[in-house]
Design a protein around this motif. Structure first.
Motif, PDB file in Angstrom:
ATOM      1  N   PHE A 122       0.876  -1.183   0.000  1.00 50.06           N
ATOM      2  CA  PHE A 122       0.000   0.000   0.000  1.00 50.06           C
ATOM      3  C   PHE A 122       0.910   1.229   0.000  1.00 50.06           C
ATOM      4  O   PHE A 122       1.727   1.403   0.900  1.00 50.06           O
ATOM      5  N   GLY A 124       1.888   5.482  -1.417  1.00 45.98           N
ATOM      6  CA  GLY A 124       1.403   6.807  -1.774  1.00 45.98           C
ATOM      7  C   GLY A 124       1.593   7.076  -3.256  1.00 45.98           C
ATOM      8  O   GLY A 124       1.630   6.153  -4.068  1.00 45.98           O
ATOM      9  N   ARG A 139       0.865   7.946   2.726  1.00 49.44           N
ATOM     10  CA  ARG A 139      -0.290   7.503   3.510  1.00 49.44           C
ATOM     11  C   ARG A 139       0.223   7.261   4.924  1.00 49.44           C
ATOM     12  O   ARG A 139       0.901   6.264   5.189  1.00 49.44           O
ATOM     13  N   ALA A 168      -1.302  -0.723   8.458  1.00 43.63           N
ATOM     14  CA  ALA A 168      -1.064   0.676   8.096  1.00 43.63           C
ATOM     15  C   ALA A 168      -0.176   1.398   9.104  1.00 43.63           C
ATOM     16  O   ALA A 168       0.191   2.547   8.880  1.00 43.63           O
ATOM     17  N   PHE A 464      -8.388  -2.237  -0.320  1.00 35.39           N
ATOM     18  CA  PHE A 464      -7.629  -0.985  -0.306  1.00 35.39           C
ATOM     19  C   PHE A 464      -8.394   0.100   0.450  1.00 35.39           C
ATOM     20  O   PHE A 464      -7.805   0.989   1.051  1.00 35.39           O
ATOM     21  N   GLU A 465      -9.731   0.015   0.368  1.00 33.74           N
ATOM     22  CA  GLU A 465     -10.555   1.033   1.027  1.00 33.74           C
ATOM     23  C   GLU A 465     -10.237   1.087   2.521  1.00 33.74           C
ATOM     24  O   GLU A 465     -10.182   2.163   3.108  1.00 33.74           O
ATOM     25  N   HIS A 468      -7.093   2.934   3.167  1.00 30.21           N
ATOM     26  CA  HIS A 468      -7.346   4.378   3.066  1.00 30.21           C
ATOM     27  C   HIS A 468      -7.979   4.881   4.357  1.00 30.21           C
ATOM     28  O   HIS A 468      -7.616   5.935   4.866  1.00 30.21           O
ATOM     29  N   ASP A 469      -8.952   4.109   4.856  1.00 35.22           N
ATOM     30  CA  ASP A 469      -9.682   4.558   6.043  1.00 35.22           C
ATOM     31  C   ASP A 469      -8.813   4.557   7.299  1.00 35.22           C
ATOM     32  O   ASP A 469      -9.169   5.175   8.292  1.00 35.22           O
ATOM     33  N   THR A 471      -5.556   5.488   7.237  1.00 37.68           N
ATOM     34  CA  THR A 471      -4.392   6.359   7.008  1.00 37.68           C
ATOM     35  C   THR A 471      -4.866   7.772   6.666  1.00 37.68           C
ATOM     36  O   THR A 471      -6.014   7.985   6.264  1.00 37.68           O
ATOM     37  N   GLU A 472      -3.949   8.706   6.825  1.00 38.58           N
ATOM     38  CA  GLU A 472      -4.191  10.087   6.402  1.00 38.58           C
ATOM     39  C   GLU A 472      -3.317  10.354   5.184  1.00 38.58           C
ATOM     40  O   GLU A 472      -2.171   9.914   5.148  1.00 38.58           O
ATOM     41  N   ALA A 473      -3.848  11.085   4.229  1.00 40.89           N
ATOM     42  CA  ALA A 473      -3.011  11.509   3.095  1.00 40.89           C
ATOM     43  C   ALA A 473      -2.157  12.683   3.561  1.00 40.89           C
ATOM     44  O   ALA A 473      -2.675  13.647   4.118  1.00 40.89           O
TER      45      ALA A 473
END
Ligand code: TXE
Length: 490
Positions: A122, A124, A139, A168, A464-465, A468-469, A471-473
């Motif tokens: 996973f 960025g 991420r 993550a 992958f969702e 994303h949930d 982690t912070e961009a």
């Protein structure tokens, strides 16, 4: 007998609650006491959050592949302990042992393995911004995340929550349900055995109003992921607002399961029985509303009710048992009360609707597979019953089927049975739900996003969702060779 852990797991050690309080854990087959488990309150949650905070730095900086390796080792260890874990889950929840062994345990291992593999994949991105600058998006983990799990699939749901969070780089404080904490505590022990560092995962067994509330309110918890009822989900949102923590909600459902006139009826009957009666109907994605074309309704119901009546209820530890007890006496009473609600509104009970007669089941939380003919607007076709209880409503045409399917406040799982390809896609897109199964029901896979819309919640687990949930961009700008004229000329 499986290993039974009955203390809280904080900072890599099993400990009693600070005030020595305990919770009775009962076997739903006969309501006998299995063990007493330490009961966490706010002070214990505080210790767990502090341990998770201390662990966060080293855990988040560890090479992603090394975090992944620990999750992969855990998956192997779970498979090595499969019989024991299945026994424990069955004892504590009432899942038939054959389901616990062949569904819950393999899916749990598969989930940790998927996210173990995901940890170092996973990534960025680099954004093509203006000349002279490098902009990359990392991420980043959120920090300490709180996770609240219900009692219907404790083993699997802890994997769905802890797998992506840990991969993550977050550290975790997880509150299992006070009703079914045993498999989660055993997983914590296996995590310690395979080498997870102290504090990366902390387990605080406790009641929702105390430990759950403390976790949802905690000012140093960056995210709360909750699975449970819609009403409690609202309380979690309210409790979370102090520090504006992120919230992910996986709430109730009222799954529409549509049988069209061209369906393969044998497959539809079998699939619909799995959709509602697996785990005694205690599943947020259960196909609890059968919506059947009026031309095939008699034949379908004849077969479906016959199948429902033939399901073998029994002690979940018996390998021949197909349906076990509900997970608590309180919940059994809640489900049986809905039979009266159905009758009051003119519903016709076609099978079940009561506790079984068998003497050996009399002390347990059993309910017979229940099929009720009801109108789409009746309470039993609108509210989540969360038991082996399915309503049947008929329809005349596609338009009416879609209106009924979309006619609740929920939007989680739903299914449809048809041989018409374009109708399958049309309905797949038009049904308001997070997941739609065509000629099947209740398929889940760690790679496929799981979650709902409307009053079923928001955010997604798995795939992958989920990464994303959790982690912070984070956008980082580097001036490589840009010449920037002064904005304020002096
Ligand atoms: O759920 P709760 P309950 C639905 C299902 C069921 C109904 C009630 O319809 O009949 O909910 O079940 C914790 N702050 N689902 O009362 O209360 C609690 O300790 C923080 C759907 O058991 O939602 C447990 O760990 N946490 C479902 C978890 O929330 C709190 C699964 C779930 O309990 C809390 C279970 C609070 N104030 C029930 N109060 C699904 N989506 O799969 C309780 N909790």
């Amino acid at each position: 007998m499986p290993t039974i852990q009955n203390q809280l797991f904080i900072d890599g050690r099993f400990v009693d609650a600070q005030d020595g309080a305990t919770i009775d854990v009962l076997n739903p087959h006969d309501n006998s006491l299995i063990t007493r488990v330490a009961e966490a309150k706010a002070a214990d949650v505080e210790l767990a959050v502090a341990a998770a905070e201390r662990a966060f730095g080293p855990w988040s900086r560890m090479a992603a592949a090394d975090r992944g390796r620990l999750l992969l080792k855990l998956a192997d260890r779970i498979e090595a302990c499969a019989d024991e874990l299945a026994h424990l889950e069955s004892l504590d929840t009432g899942h038939p042992i054959r389901d616990a062994r062949h569904i819950d345990v393999p899916r749990t291992a598969a989930c940790y393995r998927y996210f173990g593999g995901m940890a170092d994949k996973f990534q960025g991105s680099v954004v093509p911004v203006e000349t002279g600058f490098l902009n990359y998006v990392m991420r980043s983990p959120i920090g300490v995340v709180g996770q609240i799990v219900p009692w219907n699939f404790p083993l699997m749901f802890t994997a769905w929550k802890m797998g992506p969070a840990l991969a993550a780089g977050n550290t975790v404080v997880l509150k299992p349900s006070e009703i079914t904490p045993l498999s989660t505590l055993r997983i914590a022990e296996l995590m310690a055995e395979v080498g997870f560092p102290p504090g990366a995962v902390n387990i605080v067994v406790g009641y929702g109003h105390a430990a759950g509330q403390a976790l949802a309110e905690h000012p140093r918890v960056g995210k709360i992921a909750f699975t449970g009822s819609t009403a409690t989900g609202r309380r979690v949102v309210e409790a979370s607002k102090g520090n504006l923590k992120r919230v992910q909600l996986e709430l109730g459902g009222k799954g529409a399961n549509i049988v069209f006139e061209d369906a393969n009826l044998v497959a539809a009957v079998n699939g619909s029985a799995w959709a509602i009666f697996h785990n005694q109907g205690q599943a947020c994605i259960a196909g609890s509303r059968l919506i059947v074309h009026e031309r095939v309704a008699d034949e379908f119901l004849d077969r479906f009710v016959g199948l429902a009546k033939s399901i073998r209820l029994g002690n979940p530890l018996d390998p021949d048992t197909e349906m076990g007890p509900l997970t608590s006496a309180l919940h059994r009473d809640r489900v049986l009360a809905y039979v009266d609600v159905a009758r009051e509104q003119g519903g016709e009970v076609l099978s079940g609707g009561r506790a079984p007669d068998a003497a050996e089941l009399a002390r347990g939380c059993y309910v017979e597979p229940t099929v009720v003919r009801a109108r789409a607007t009746d309470r039993v076709a609108q509210e989540e019953v969360f038991g082996p209880f399915v309503t049947v409503t008929t329809f005349k045409d596609d338009e009416e089927a879609l209106a009924i399917a979309n006619g609740t406040e929920y939007g989680l799982g739903s299914g449809l049975w048809t041989r018409d390809l374009s109708r399958a896609h049309r309905f797949g897109q038009a049904i308001r739900a997070g997941m739609v199964w065509v000629n099947s029901y209740k398929r889940v896979n760690p790679g496929s996003p799981f979650g709902g819309v409307g009053q079923s919640g928001y955010g997604r687990e798995m795939g992958f969702e989920a990464m994303h949930d959790y982690t912070e961009a984070k956008s980082i700008w580097v001036n490589v060779d840009a010449v920037i004229p002064p904005h304020f000329k002096r």
